[in-house]
Design a protein around this motif. Structure first.
Motif, PDB file in Angstrom:
ATOM      1  N   ALA A 174       0.829  -1.205   0.000  1.00 34.41           N
ATOM      2  CA  ALA A 174       0.000   0.000   0.000  1.00 34.41           C
ATOM      3  C   ALA A 174       0.870   1.264   0.000  1.00 34.41           C
ATOM      4  CB  ALA A 174      -0.916  -0.011   1.218  1.00 34.41           C
ATOM      5  N   ALA A 175       1.936   1.270   0.799  1.00 31.80           N
ATOM      6  CA  ALA A 175       2.831   2.425   0.854  1.00 31.80           C
ATOM      7  C   ALA A 175       3.534   2.640  -0.487  1.00 31.80           C
ATOM      8  CB  ALA A 175       3.853   2.243   1.973  1.00 31.80           C
ATOM      9  N   PHE A 176       4.012   1.535  -1.088  1.00 31.16           N
ATOM     10  CA  PHE A 176       4.674   1.629  -2.393  1.00 31.16           C
ATOM     11  C   PHE A 176       3.715   2.184  -3.446  1.00 31.16           C
ATOM     12  CE2 PHE A 176       5.615  -0.512  -6.504  1.00 31.16           C
ATOM     13  CZ  PHE A 176       6.838   0.089  -6.776  1.00 31.16           C
ATOM     14  N   ALA A 177       2.473   1.698  -3.418  1.00 34.06           N
ATOM     15  CA  ALA A 177       1.470   2.184  -4.364  1.00 34.06           C
ATOM     16  C   ALA A 177       1.172   3.663  -4.126  1.00 34.06           C
ATOM     17  CB  ALA A 177       0.193   1.356  -4.254  1.00 34.06           C
ATOM     18  N   GLY A 178       1.269   4.099  -2.850  1.00 32.34           N
ATOM     19  CA  GLY A 178       1.052   5.516  -2.567  1.00 32.34           C
ATOM     20  C   GLY A 178       2.059   6.397  -3.273  1.00 32.34           C
ATOM     21  N   PHE A 179       3.326   5.996  -3.241  1.00 36.46           N
ATOM     22  CA  PHE A 179       4.356   6.771  -3.944  1.00 36.46           C
ATOM     23  C   PHE A 179       4.111   6.735  -5.455  1.00 36.46           C
ATOM     24  CE2 PHE A 179       8.327   6.861  -6.335  1.00 36.46           C
ATOM     25  CZ  PHE A 179       8.827   8.103  -5.957  1.00 36.46           C
ATOM     26  N   VAL A 180       3.809   5.554  -5.979  1.00 38.17           N
ATOM     27  CA  VAL A 180       3.550   5.416  -7.420  1.00 38.17           C
ATOM     28  C   VAL A 180       2.387   6.315  -7.828  1.00 38.17           C
ATOM     29  CG1 VAL A 180       2.755   3.830  -9.212  1.00 38.17           C
ATOM     30  CG2 VAL A 180       4.488   3.079  -7.559  1.00 38.17           C
ATOM     31  N   GLY A 181       1.301   6.268  -7.043  1.00 33.17           N
ATOM     32  CA  GLY A 181       0.118   7.055  -7.380  1.00 33.17           C
ATOM     33  C   GLY A 181       0.379   8.541  -7.380  1.00 33.17           C
TER      34      GLY A 181
ATOM     35  N   ASN B 118       0.991  13.444 -10.758  1.00 35.39           N
ATOM     36  CA  ASN B 118       1.654  14.690 -11.143  1.00 35.39           C
ATOM     37  C   ASN B 118       2.196  14.634 -12.563  1.00 35.39           C
ATOM     38  OD1 ASN B 118       1.815  16.738  -8.791  1.00 35.39           O
ATOM     39  ND2 ASN B 118       2.230  14.777  -7.797  1.00 35.39           N
ATOM     40  N   LEU B 119       2.615  13.462 -13.019  1.00 36.77           N
ATOM     41  CA  LEU B 119       3.025  13.322 -14.419  1.00 36.77           C
ATOM     42  C   LEU B 119       1.841  13.549 -15.350  1.00 36.77           C
ATOM     43  CD1 LEU B 119       5.415  10.238 -14.141  1.00 36.77           C
ATOM     44  CD2 LEU B 119       6.052  12.535 -14.923  1.00 36.77           C
ATOM     45  N   ALA B 120       0.661  13.045 -14.963  1.00 44.08           N
ATOM     46  CA  ALA B 120      -0.534  13.239 -15.783  1.00 44.08           C
ATOM     47  C   ALA B 120      -0.938  14.713 -15.808  1.00 44.08           C
ATOM     48  CB  ALA B 120      -1.681  12.377 -15.256  1.00 44.08           C
ATOM     49  N   VAL B 121      -0.805  15.397 -14.674  1.00 43.69           N
ATOM     50  CA  VAL B 121      -1.087  16.832 -14.636  1.00 43.69           C
ATOM     51  C   VAL B 121      -0.118  17.575 -15.558  1.00 43.69           C
ATOM     52  CG1 VAL B 121      -1.075  18.891 -13.185  1.00 43.69           C
ATOM     53  CG2 VAL B 121      -2.070  16.769 -12.315  1.00 43.69           C
TER      54      VAL B 121
ATOM     55  N   ILE C  23       1.806  26.479 -10.466  1.00 46.11           N
ATOM     56  CA  ILE C  23       2.689  25.393 -10.890  1.00 46.11           C
ATOM     57  C   ILE C  23       3.973  25.426 -10.068  1.00 46.11           C
ATOM     58  CG2 ILE C  23       4.028  24.451 -12.812  1.00 46.11           C
ATOM     59  CD1 ILE C  23       1.917  25.649 -14.702  1.00 46.11           C
ATOM     60  N   GLN C  24       4.341  24.275  -9.523  1.00 45.46           N
ATOM     61  CA  GLN C  24       5.565  24.128  -8.752  1.00 45.46           C
ATOM     62  C   GLN C  24       6.298  22.878  -9.227  1.00 45.46           C
ATOM     63  OE1 GLN C  24       6.671  26.183  -6.363  1.00 45.46           O
ATOM     64  NE2 GLN C  24       4.870  27.442  -5.908  1.00 45.46           N
ATOM     65  N   SER C  25       7.564  22.753  -8.832  1.00 42.73           N
ATOM     66  CA  SER C  25       8.306  21.529  -9.121  1.00 42.73           C
ATOM     67  C   SER C  25       8.043  20.534  -7.999  1.00 42.73           C
ATOM     68  CB  SER C  25       9.811  21.827  -9.218  1.00 42.73           C
ATOM     69  OG  SER C  25      10.536  20.636  -9.444  1.00 42.73           O
ATOM     70  N   ILE C  26       7.393  19.420  -8.337  1.00 42.20           N
ATOM     71  CA  ILE C  26       7.020  18.394  -7.361  1.00 42.20           C
ATOM     72  C   ILE C  26       7.686  17.089  -7.761  1.00 42.20           C
ATOM     73  CG2 ILE C  26       5.102  17.128  -6.304  1.00 42.20           C
ATOM     74  CD1 ILE C  26       3.341  19.580  -7.098  1.00 42.20           C
ATOM     75  N   LEU C  27       8.607  16.622  -6.937  1.00 42.55           N
ATOM     76  CA  LEU C  27       9.412  15.439  -7.273  1.00 42.55           C
ATOM     77  C   LEU C  27      10.123  15.628  -8.605  1.00 42.55           C
ATOM     78  CD1 LEU C  27       7.045  12.481  -6.228  1.00 42.55           C
ATOM     79  CD2 LEU C  27       8.939  13.475  -4.925  1.00 42.55           C
ATOM     80  N   GLY C  28      10.505  16.869  -8.893  1.00 39.06           N
ATOM     81  CA  GLY C  28      11.171  17.171 -10.153  1.00 39.06           C
ATOM     82  C   GLY C  28      10.224  17.293 -11.337  1.00 39.06           C
ATOM     83  N   ILE C  29       8.906  17.283 -11.093  1.00 34.18           N
ATOM     84  CA  ILE C  29       7.893  17.364 -12.147  1.00 34.18           C
ATOM     85  C   ILE C  29       7.170  18.699 -12.035  1.00 34.18           C
ATOM     86  CG2 ILE C  29       5.839  16.264 -13.139  1.00 34.18           C
ATOM     87  CD1 ILE C  29       6.679  13.741 -11.475  1.00 34.18           C
ATOM     88  N   GLN C  30       7.096  19.438 -13.113  1.00 33.66           N
ATOM     89  CA  GLN C  30       6.306  20.663 -13.095  1.00 33.66           C
ATOM     90  C   GLN C  30       4.830  20.286 -13.107  1.00 33.66           C
ATOM     91  OE1 GLN C  30       7.991  23.126 -16.377  1.00 33.66           O
ATOM     92  NE2 GLN C  30       8.265  24.665 -14.788  1.00 33.66           N
ATOM     93  N   SER C  31       4.135  20.641 -12.033  1.00 31.21           N
ATOM     94  CA  SER C  31       2.752  20.220 -11.868  1.00 31.21           C
ATOM     95  C   SER C  31       2.007  21.243 -11.033  1.00 31.21           C
ATOM     96  CB  SER C  31       2.703  18.840 -11.201  1.00 31.21           C
ATOM     97  OG  SER C  31       1.381  18.429 -10.960  1.00 31.21           O
ATOM     98  N   ILE C  32       0.686  21.136 -11.001  1.00 31.66           N
ATOM     99  CA  ILE C  32      -0.117  22.004 -10.138  1.00 31.66           C
ATOM    100  C   ILE C  32       0.127  21.598  -8.691  1.00 31.66           C
ATOM    101  CG2 ILE C  32      -2.476  22.626  -9.460  1.00 31.66           C
ATOM    102  CD1 ILE C  32      -3.297  22.257 -12.364  1.00 31.66           C
ATOM    103  N   ASP C  33       0.428  22.572  -7.858  1.00 31.48           N
ATOM    104  CA  ASP C  33       0.707  22.288  -6.452  1.00 31.48           C
ATOM    105  C   ASP C  33      -0.616  22.125  -5.698  1.00 31.48           C
ATOM    106  OD1 ASP C  33       1.772  21.982  -3.963  1.00 31.48           O
ATOM    107  OD2 ASP C  33       2.310  24.095  -3.700  1.00 31.48           O
ATOM    108  N   THR C  34      -1.035  20.890  -5.494  1.00 30.80           N
ATOM    109  CA  THR C  34      -2.276  20.617  -4.763  1.00 30.80           C
ATOM    110  C   THR C  34      -2.032  20.508  -3.264  1.00 30.80           C
ATOM    111  OG1 THR C  34      -1.987  18.233  -5.106  1.00 30.80           O
ATOM    112  CG2 THR C  34      -3.292  19.432  -6.737  1.00 30.80           C
TER     113      THR C  34
END
Length: 530
Positions: A97-104, A109-112, A135-146
């Protein structure tokens, strides 16, 4: 620990469990905050000017290292929440479950990022466009900062997927991908779709959070009182973490530009300013929701209440409750953990607890009015020293002992008057205290210092327990038959209080040793099942 007989979870129970999952990242956050606070304060120019010996290059390297390590939790806070929520909520295969949390979280953010790119908003480095679209850098991904709210929603979705698919059986040709392996796979697909929806719905979430923040901030100096009182009133139900997270990590706690970055939430703003070399002093609008507000009640008020309870106990019983009260005061003043004291009067005098909640909220307002700027989360003496004294007179830390002394006197007077006037059965006032003490001595305490077999028996035995967990001070249980739970026997074995939430769920308030008690009980239950 759970069985197939687990009752269907209610919305109330879900929010309780969700609040409990916040404790894992928040505990790390508290530790990292202390590291960051010590490192940044002792490496600051003001402190080294006052104490030149601290300018030693070796010492400064250590302090900078502490600052860097301490900033970790604040840099990756949303992803930690998205991992911790499915980890805490999952009944089985928690690691998956924890691993899937990171994946999700990463896939969302990649989809955003894909959506923003398809719309022509990205790629860009224009600060105006990035700010307009949040837009912020989240895990190195430019994405909407939720922020934390987005991470919580993502974490809940991942948990639901895990509960539905962690034991799925696929056709033989695809069996390799079945079971727990299917969880991160379905998570990737679903969160990829969720990421496409986020840019469409997030503005409405942001409007709602901003509206809540506007209500709190429009209350002026009474906004912190609403927060502080609300947190105490929610504590007996285990729901205070929801309110706390909302103020600390979302726009409801304020938004500010710090070192060229827009950050939201009272605690996030404070920690960003703490680690920003360009910032001098801390924002009063942020710290008014943080540690400083708790200090009047935690450092002064509750110790005053403890002294009143001691003086109101029967003379022959005072030596029996002294250790209980002293340990509660230490947990409160040093650790910022108040339940061991609060639950001594919550159940026997709810009106006293209401007064305590109002005085706690008033402490938040008083610190704000006086312009104190001490941050972090715990409101204990460690926060007072690290984030108050070490940062100089600009934090107005010298007002804390003054207000805490006033709160000490007020609590002592109110509690002593109420206990004696209405004969409230706080510890040591009951004639049966001696009998209870004999029962305690008759038990055989384990490594936790508690007679766990007796506690288990008072809960109806291992066969009556459907699920067992704990938070900072409480055992959280689901039982088959609530009538088998012996509240008096639990209290005779040093349970501070028992909260029956419904016909299947209850909480047993143990105190700071609850983790050891839970572990011993789980081992006993496993031995019975074996």
């Amino acid at each position: 620990m759970a069985t197939s007989a687990t009752p269907k979870i209610t919305l109330w129970e879900f929010f309780q469990q969700l609040g409990k999952t916040f404790m894992l990242p928040v505990a790390l956050l508290s530790f990292c905050g202390i590291m960051l606070g010590i490192g940044s304060s002792l490496s600051s120019h003001d402190v080294t000017t006052l104490m030149p010996f601290l300018a030693n290059p070796v010492l400064q390297s250590i302090f900078v290292w502490m600052s860097k390590i301490g900033s970790f939790a604040f840099s990756f806070l949303p992803v930690m929440f998205c991992i911790a929520i499915p980890l805490g909520l999952a009944r089985e295969n928690k690691g998956v479950a924890a691993f899937a949390g990171f994946v999700g979280f990463a896939v969302m953010n990649l989809a955003v990022n894909f959506w923003l790119t398809a719309k022509g908003i990205l790629p860009t480095s224009d600060p105006a466009i990035l700010k307009a679209n949040n837009i912020q850098s989240i895990l190195g991904i430019q994405s909407i900062d939720t922020g934390i709210l987005g991470a919580v929603i993502a974490g809940v979705i991942v948990w639901l997927l895990h509960e539905r698919f962690h034991s799925v059986r696929l056709p033989d040709a695809l069996a390799f991908f079945g079971g727990t392996r299917f969880v991160p796979i379905v998570t990737t697909f679903v969160m990829g779709l969720v990421g496409l929806v986020v840019p469409l719905i997030w503005p409405f979430f942001a409007m709602g959070i901003n509206g809540l923040g506007h209500i709190i901030n429009s209350a002026g100096d009474f906004g912190p009182m609403l927060f502080g009182t609300g947190e105490r009133l929610l504590l007996p139900f285990g729901l205070q973490h929801i309110l706390v997270a909302l103020i600390r990590f979302t726009d409801a706690g304020g938004t500010m530009d710090v070192c060229g970055h827009t950050v939201s939430g009272a605690l996030t703003i404070f920690q960003a300013q703490l680690s920003c070399p360009e910032t001098h002093g801390f924002s009063e609008s942020a710290t008014r929701f943080l540690s400083q507000g708790k200090m009047p009640a935690f450092l002064g008020g509750l110790p005053g209440a403890a002294l009143a309870m001691y003086h109101c106990a029967r003379p022959e019983n005072r030596h029996k409750i002294k250790g209980l009260l002293i340990s509660g005061v230490i947990a409160c003043v040093v650790g910022g953990t108040t339940e061991p004291l609060e639950f001594l009067f919550l159940f026997v005098a709810p009106l006293l607890y209401l007064i305590h909640a109002l005085l706690t909220g008033l402490g938040f307002t008083m610190m704000a009015v006086l312009g104190v700027t001490i941050g972090n989360t715990d409101g204990n003496v460690i926060d007072f020293v690290v984030f108050g004294i070490l940062h100089g007179l600009s934090t107005k830390w010298y007002m804390v002992p003054v207000v805490a002394a006033v709160w000490f006197v007020a609590y002592y007077a109110i509690f002593r008057f109420a206990i004696t006037r209405w004969n409230i059965k706080t510890p040591g006032r009951d004639i049966e205290t001696a009998n209870v003490q004999e029962k305690l001595q008759a038990g055989a305490p384990g490594k936790s210092g508690y007679n766990v077999p007796a506690i288990l028996a008072a809960l109806g035995g291992a066969e009556n327990i459907v699920s067992l967990d704990n938070c900072i001070t409480r055992l959280r249980l689901s039982v088959k038959d609530m009538t088998l739970v012996d509240v008096d026997a639990l209290k005779a074995n040093r349970a501070i209080g028992v909260v029956k939430l419904n016909q299947h769920n209850l909480q047993v308030v143990i105190g700071t040793q609850v983790q050891s008690v839970k572990d011993e009980m789980a081992n006993l239950m496993n031995m019975v099942e074996a």
